[in-house]
Design a protein around this motif. Structure first.
Motif, mmCIF file in Angstrom:
data_model
loop_
_atom_site.group_PDB
_atom_site.id
_atom_site.type_symbol
_atom_site.label_atom_id
_atom_site.label_comp_id
_atom_site.label_asym_id
_atom_site.label_seq_id
_atom_site.Cartn_x
_atom_site.Cartn_y
_atom_site.Cartn_z
ATOM 1 N N ARG A 1 -23.373 11.017 22.645
ATOM 2 C CA ARG A 1 -23.966 9.710 22.909
ATOM 3 C C ARG A 1 -23.216 8.994 24.045
ATOM 4 O O ARG A 1 -23.834 8.304 24.871
ATOM 5 C CB ARG A 1 -23.963 8.863 21.631
ATOM 6 N N TRP B 1 -24.353 9.967 27.426
ATOM 7 C CA TRP B 1 -25.624 9.344 27.789
ATOM 8 C C TRP B 1 -25.446 7.855 28.089
ATOM 9 O O TRP B 1 -26.105 7.322 28.973
ATOM 10 C CB TRP B 1 -26.629 9.507 26.650
ATOM 11 N N ILE C 1 -30.293 4.695 21.789
ATOM 12 C CA ILE C 1 -30.763 5.876 22.510
ATOM 13 C C ILE C 1 -32.170 6.210 22.055
ATOM 14 O O ILE C 1 -32.400 6.524 20.877
ATOM 15 C CB ILE C 1 -29.840 7.089 22.283
ATOM 16 N N GLY D 1 -35.363 8.722 22.753
ATOM 17 C CA GLY D 1 -35.549 10.001 23.426
ATOM 18 C C GLY D 1 -36.896 10.652 23.230
ATOM 19 O O GLY D 1 -37.651 10.336 22.299
ATOM 20 N N ILE E 1 -32.888 5.682 27.839
ATOM 21 C CA ILE E 1 -33.870 6.750 27.661
ATOM 22 C C ILE E 1 -33.195 8.092 27.901
ATOM 23 O O ILE E 1 -32.466 8.277 28.885
ATOM 24 C CB ILE E 1 -35.041 6.590 28.653
ATOM 25 N N VAL E 2 -33.463 9.056 27.015
ATOM 26 C CA VAL E 2 -32.988 10.434 27.181
ATOM 27 C C VAL E 2 -34.192 11.362 27.070
ATOM 28 O O VAL E 2 -34.949 11.283 26.098
ATOM 29 C CB VAL E 2 -31.922 10.797 26.125
ATOM 30 N N VAL E 3 -34.361 12.229 28.059
ATOM 31 C CA VAL E 3 -35.479 13.169 28.085
ATOM 32 C C VAL E 3 -34.915 14.582 27.998
ATOM 33 O O VAL E 3 -34.185 15.032 28.891
ATOM 34 C CB VAL E 3 -36.329 13.005 29.360
ATOM 35 N N VAL E 4 -35.249 15.282 26.920
ATOM 36 C CA VAL E 4 -34.782 16.646 26.698
ATOM 37 C C VAL E 4 -35.938 17.600 26.975
ATOM 38 O O VAL E 4 -36.979 17.529 26.317
ATOM 39 C CB VAL E 4 -34.276 16.828 25.258
ATOM 40 N N ALA F 1 -33.237 7.089 33.344
ATOM 41 C CA ALA F 1 -33.235 8.000 32.193
ATOM 42 C C ALA F 1 -32.261 9.151 32.426
ATOM 43 O O ALA F 1 -32.001 9.555 33.565
ATOM 44 C CB ALA F 1 -34.631 8.547 31.950
ATOM 45 N N THR G 1 -31.717 15.982 30.401
ATOM 46 C CA THR G 1 -30.750 17.004 29.986
ATOM 47 C C THR G 1 -31.178 18.413 30.373
ATOM 48 O O THR G 1 -30.365 19.336 30.310
ATOM 49 C CB THR G 1 -30.554 16.983 28.461
ATOM 50 N N LEU H 1 -30.039 10.780 18.708
ATOM 51 C CA LEU H 1 -30.977 9.737 19.092
ATOM 52 C C LEU H 1 -31.020 8.652 18.023
ATOM 53 O O LEU H 1 -30.762 8.902 16.850
ATOM 54 C CB LEU H 1 -32.389 10.321 19.254
ATOM 55 N N PHE I 1 -37.032 8.529 18.253
ATOM 56 C CA PHE I 1 -37.757 9.571 18.976
ATOM 57 C C PHE I 1 -39.162 9.074 19.281
ATOM 58 O O PHE I 1 -39.835 8.508 18.412
ATOM 59 C CB PHE I 1 -37.834 10.844 18.123
#
Length: 402
Positions: A194, A197, A205, A207, A232-235, A251, A254, A269, A272
C-alpha cells in the motif's frame, strides 16, 4: 469419465474462460477422470504450454481480429474432429464456444457424442462495444445455433440465463463459479505494498483488476482522478493501457499480476470497482470479495448476482455509472461502515468452492449423456435430420461404452 474440452482460450493466455477450464481439469485429475483439451495455439511472443497436469493439449492455429486484441481466435480445422475421434470422449465440454467451439459442436454431432456448452463470453455485447452493432444480431444467431445443438447450456448468472432464453436458447441450466478462498484472503493485505501505491499512507486505495480492453470500460474510473483522499490502482494489461494512463494520470498501473502477487494486490485494496457491463459472471468481483474488499459493479450481467447492495457493495446503473461513482465510493469507504462491509464481502463467498461447482458440473455431464438421443441438427431456425452415417457412429459408440 472421458471429457473432451474444446476451449476458445487457454494457457498461456489467462482470463475467466481459461481459469474455469483449469479448475475443471484439476478436479478431473483428482477424481481419476481422463481429459483432452483442444485450444488455440500461442501467439508469436508466447511460450506454448504442451500439457496441463498430464492432460494433452491439442493446438490449432491462432489469428487475431483487427481492433479486438482481447479476443485471439482459434482457427477451426479438421484437427478438432480428428483429435476428439481419437480420444473417444463420453462428453464434449465447449468452453465459451463461438468459433473453435462451433467446430467442437459439429464434431460432437458427427461423432454422436453429447455436448455441454458453457456460455461465458457475451460476444454480441463485445460487438456493440467495438462499434460493430450490426454484427450483434448475427452473433446471437450463431450463439443460438451452437447452444441449441448441445444437450445442455450452462450459464453463470441469472442475467445470462434470461439473455439466452430471450434469444431462443433452450435447455439452459445455472452453473456459477467457485473462488479460491485460501489464495484470496484478507490476511494477504500488505501495508508495504500500500505504501508503494500511496507513500503518504493516508489515502483510500480504490482498484480495478482485469484486462485493459475496450469492453471493460476502465475509463469510467475517471471521476475519481480528482477525488481527494483516493488513490486509483489498476491491475492488468492490454491494448487500452496507454489510453487509460492518459485518462487516469495519477493512477498506479501495476501491469498483469498472478498468484500470490495478485492476491496481495486484491487484499491491499480498500474498494474494488468493476466498470464493464458485458460480464456474464465477473470472477474478479468474487476474488475481491474473498479478499475482504467491498465491491462496486454495474447493474448488468453477472455482478447483479454477486453484489448485495449495502451488504458487500453497491450496484450502479450503466447509464449513470460515472455520475454516481464518487458518491458510491465515499459511502463504501466511510470508516463508520467499512470494517463491516469488508467482513460481509468475505462472508458472501465463504461457501463458493470450486469442488462443489465441479461436482455439480459432473452431474450435468451425466444428465447430458443419459438423455442423449439426438436425431437432428438445428441450423438458423431449421431442424435438419442427421445423416445415417452419424446415427450409425452413435450406435457404434453406444455399443463400445455399454
Amino acid at each position: 469419465m472421458r471429457v473432451g474440452i474444446v476451449a476458445e482460450s487457454f494457457l498461456p493466455n489467462v482470463n475467466g474462460v481459461v481459469n474455469s477450464v483449469l479448475r475443471v481439469l484439476e478436479y478431473l485429475k483428482e477424481e481419476g477422470h481422463e481429459a483432452i483439451v483442444i485450444a488455440p495455439g500461442a501467439r508469436d511472443f508466447q511460450e506454448e504450454v504442451p500439457d496441463y497436469l498430464g492432460f494433452t493439449i491439442v493446438r490449432v492455429p491462432t489469428v487475431m481480429i483487427p481492433l479486438v486484441d482481447s479476443l485471439p481466435i482459434g482457427v477451426p480445422t479438421t484437427t478438432v474432429t480428428a483429435a476428439l475421434a481419437d480420444f473417444e470422449p463420453d462428453v464434449i465440454h465447449l468452453a465459451s464456444p463461438f468459433v473453435l467451439g462451433g467446430a467442437g459442436m459439429f464434431a460432437a454431432l458427427q461423432l454422436g457424442v453429447p455436448a455441454v456448452g458453457l456460455f461465458q463470453t457475451d460476444v454480441a455485447g463485445f460487438a456493440t462495444q467495438y462499434h460493430a452493432g450490426v454484427l450483434a444480431s448475427v452473433a446471437w444467431d450463431w450463439t443460438r445455433n451452437i447452444h441449441n445443438n448441445c444437450e445442455l447450456t450452462l450459464a453463470p448468472s441469472s442475467a445470462a440465463i434470461r439473455d439466452l432464453e430471450s434469444h431462443g436458447v433452450d435447455n439452459v441450466r445455472h452453473w456459477g463459479r467457485g473462488v479460491d478462498t485460501t489464495l484470496y484472503h484478507p490476511l494477504k493485505r500488505s501495508d508495504t505494498l500500500r505504501r508503494t501505491w500511496d507513500p503518504t499512507g493516508r489515502k483510500k486505495i480504490v482498484g480495478f483488476v482485469g484486462r485493459l480492453a475496450s469492453e471493460k470500460s476502465v475509463h469510467r474510473l475517471a471521476p475519481l482522478v480528482t477525488e481527494p483522499g483516493v488513490q486509483i490502482v489498476v491491475v492488468g494489461d492490454g491494448p487500452e493501457r496507454k489510453a487509460l494512463q492518459e485518462a487516469l494520470p495519477n493512477a498506479v498501473f501495476t501491469g498483469a499480476l498472478y498468484g500470490d502477487d495478485l492476491a496481495r494486490a486484491y487484499a491491499s485494496l480498500d474498494l474494488f470497482v468493476h466498470t464493464g457491463e458485458f460480464e456474464t459472471f465477473c470472477q474478479t468481483i468474487q476474488e475481491a470479495q474473498a479478499s475482504g474488499v467491498p465491491t462496486i459493479g454495474p447493474r448488468a450481467g453477472g455482478p447483479i448476482d454477486l453484489i448485495e447492495e449495502g451488504y458487500n457493495g453497491l450496484l450502479l446503473d450503466v447509464d449513470t455509472f460515472e455520475r454516481n461513482l464518487v458518491d458510491a465510493v465515499r459511502y463504501l469507504i466511510d470508516d463508520t461502515r467499512h470494517a463491516e462491509l469488508r467482513a460481509n464481502a468475505r462472508e458472501s463467498v465463504a461457501n463458493k468452492t470450486w469442488r462443489a461447482l465441479c461436482e455439480q458440473l459432473m452431474g450435468y455431464y451425466a444428465e447430458a449423456i443419459e438423455g442423449y438421443d439426438r436425431t437432428s441438427i438445428h441450423i438458423f431456425g431449421r431442424s435438419i435430420a442427421l445423416p445415417g452415417w452419424v446415427r450409425r457412429a452413435r450406435r457404434k459408440r453406444g455399443a463400445r461404452t455399454a
